[in-house]
Design a protein around this motif. Structure first.
Motif, PDB file in Angstrom:
ATOM      1  N   SER A 118     -21.430  84.233  81.988  1.00 57.48           N
ATOM      2  CA  SER A 118     -22.458  85.057  81.353  1.00 57.48           C
ATOM      3  C   SER A 118     -21.838  86.301  80.743  1.00 57.48           C
ATOM      4  N   ASN A 171     -23.246  89.981  79.271  1.00 58.07           N
ATOM      5  CA  ASN A 171     -24.426  90.839  79.257  1.00 58.07           C
ATOM      6  C   ASN A 171     -24.148  92.110  78.460  1.00 58.07           C
ATOM      7  N   ASP A 219     -33.089  84.421  88.513  1.00 55.96           N
ATOM      8  CA  ASP A 219     -32.158  85.526  88.687  1.00 55.96           C
ATOM      9  C   ASP A 219     -32.854  86.602  89.511  1.00 55.96           C
ATOM     10  N   ALA A 247     -27.517  87.122  85.584  1.00 57.50           N
ATOM     11  CA  ALA A 247     -26.812  85.845  85.520  1.00 57.50           C
ATOM     12  C   ALA A 247     -27.678  84.767  86.158  1.00 57.50           C
ATOM     13  N   ARG A 306     -32.718  78.468  81.541  1.00 57.74           N
ATOM     14  CA  ARG A 306     -31.737  78.674  80.472  1.00 57.74           C
ATOM     15  C   ARG A 306     -30.661  77.602  80.449  1.00 57.74           C
ATOM     16  N   THR A 321     -36.756  84.119  77.618  1.00 54.30           N
ATOM     17  CA  THR A 321     -35.552  83.288  77.603  1.00 54.30           C
ATOM     18  C   THR A 321     -35.715  82.231  76.525  1.00 54.30           C
ATOM     19  N   HIS A 332     -29.832  79.550  75.831  1.00 58.82           N
ATOM     20  CA  HIS A 332     -28.972  80.191  76.822  1.00 58.82           C
ATOM     21  C   HIS A 332     -29.119  81.709  76.818  1.00 58.82           C
ATOM     22  N   TRP A 333     -30.124  82.220  76.120  1.00 62.83           N
ATOM     23  CA  TRP A 333     -30.308  83.659  75.968  1.00 62.83           C
ATOM     24  C   TRP A 333     -31.423  84.178  76.867  1.00 62.83           C
ATOM     25  N   SER A 381     -28.570  88.907  77.421  1.00 60.20           N
ATOM     26  CA  SER A 381     -27.662  88.116  78.250  1.00 60.20           C
ATOM     27  C   SER A 381     -27.504  86.730  77.638  1.00 60.20           C
ATOM     28  N   TYR A 382     -26.256  86.266  77.572  1.00 59.89           N
ATOM     29  CA  TYR A 382     -25.977  84.919  77.084  1.00 59.89           C
ATOM     30  C   TYR A 382     -25.160  84.180  78.122  1.00 59.89           C
ATOM     31  N   SER A 383     -25.605  83.008  78.499  1.00 60.38           N
ATOM     32  CA  SER A 383     -24.932  82.192  79.520  1.00 60.38           C
ATOM     33  C   SER A 383     -24.574  80.837  78.952  1.00 60.38           C
TER      34      SER A 383
END
Length: 346
Positions: A29, A31, A237, A251, A258, A311, A314-315, A343-345
């Motif tokens: 992740s 952030n 989360d 995360a 996500r 969300t 993945h964002w 946040s991108y995971s």
């Protein structure tokens, strides 16, 4: 620095290439956080905060690996005390690397001389490492932050650049800012999902409590708080992230929407409270080892935040309006600012 760099390289070798070494249930992740009082149409007090952090995949399989520093493995052994013995084999562990900058200014933009009844000009430039241990309903974070307060934090230059870019007037009193001082902070925060209940048709609500301690020459405080969330497909989360130490909690867990959706996957609103008993705040008390401007701080400070988060793929994107009580005795009113986190995971 060599030890820090060598450890970082070792971590990369342990985790492997992001695209091939793990599945979606074991994400990396990135952030990004941006807090600024221009969202509230003001430009004073805590006026800007930025932070970037990188969260590793789960490192549980490397718990005894000698490439992880011994002190960190020992810390990991101590981070089990809130977790049920039956759940300890299900714990996940992550490292968080971060860097950021905080900027504080008084209310009087024109005064070149020291304004005694207003807070000092100050900047804080920092980097840090945190260690997460989490189960489905609990998250423990211990962290160490290194940095500098004073002209070496380049707060004046950063603020002047933004004000030039947007055509704003510049603050004239930066010659009175706190003097250079190296910073060392140690923090711990525990988060606990107190309940998580479905409401039907994909709707749910939950309540997440947190408590922690922060020690160092920049700040020393105890904090406690809670966040309530309600919405459609809540993320797995621990709430809305903040710039504060221990605030990296976005995360995703292993059942987060996500990680299984490529489109719009969730929307919720939230309200949170964080209350602090403050023993030290360098941005109000002034330099630790040198004479500097200071004001009489309030011992009890609270932040109330309300906002919305969604969300998509993945964002995760969150925006909050934060209302902070008065931080020093002669502060004429409370302060508020906007907080944006992305946040991108993967």
């Amino acid at each position: 620095m060599r030890i820090y760099t060598r450890f970082f390289i070792s971590l990369l070798s342990l985790a492997g290439p992001p695209a091939a070494a793990h599945h979606n249930s074991d994400p990396w992740s990135l952030n990004l956080y941006f807090e600024n009082d221009l969202f509230a149409e003001s430009d004073q007090n805590y006026t800007n905060g930025i932070r970037a952090s990188w969260v590793s995949p789960d490192l549980s399989s490397y718990e005894t690996d000698p490439r992880i520093p011994k002190w960190l493995r020992q810390v990991n052994d101590k981070l089990h005390f809130f977790h049920d013995l039956r759940d300890r084999k299900k714990l996940s562990r992550n490292l968080v690397f971060s860097a950021g900058q905080l900027i504080y200014t008084p209310a009087d933009i024109e005064a070149r001389e020291l304004v005694k009844d207003e807070r000092p000009y100050a900047g804080f430039l920092y980097t840090g490492i945190e260690y997460h241990t989490r189960s489905r309903d609990q998250l423990d974070t211990v962290g160490v932050t290194f940095g500098i307060v004073g002209p070496g934090a380049y707060a004046r230059e950063a603020q002047d650049f933004i004000h030039d870019l947007r055509g704003f007037d510049k603050f004239q009193g930066w010659d009175n800012q706190l003097r250079n001082e190296p910073a060392l902070q140690i923090s711990y925060e525990h988060k606990h999902r107190l309940f998580d209940k479905p409401l039907g048709r994909g709707l749910a609500h939950d309540l997440i409590g947190h408590s922690g301690i922060n020690l160092g020459n920049v700040a020393a405080y105890l904090n406690v708080g809670v966040e309530y969330r309600i919405g459609w497909r809540l993320p797995d989360d621990f709430g809305t992230s903040a710039v504060r130490p221990g605030g990296d909690n976005s995360a995703p867990g292993r059942i987060d929407p996500r990680l299984s959706s490529s489109g719009f996957s969730g929307l919720h609103g939230f309200i949170s409270l964080d209350t602090r008993i403050v023993g030290r705040d360098i941005f109000l008390d002034g330099n630790t080892f040198k004479n500097s401007h200071s004001v009489d701080k309030e011992v009890l400070v609270a932040d109330i935040s309300t906002g919305v988060s969604f969300t998509a793929g993945h964002w995760k994107v969150s925006y909050a309006r934060v209302f902070r009580t008065r931080e020093f005795k002669k502060q004429p009113h409370s302060h508020n600012y906007g907080s944006l986190s992305v946040s991108y995971s993967w």
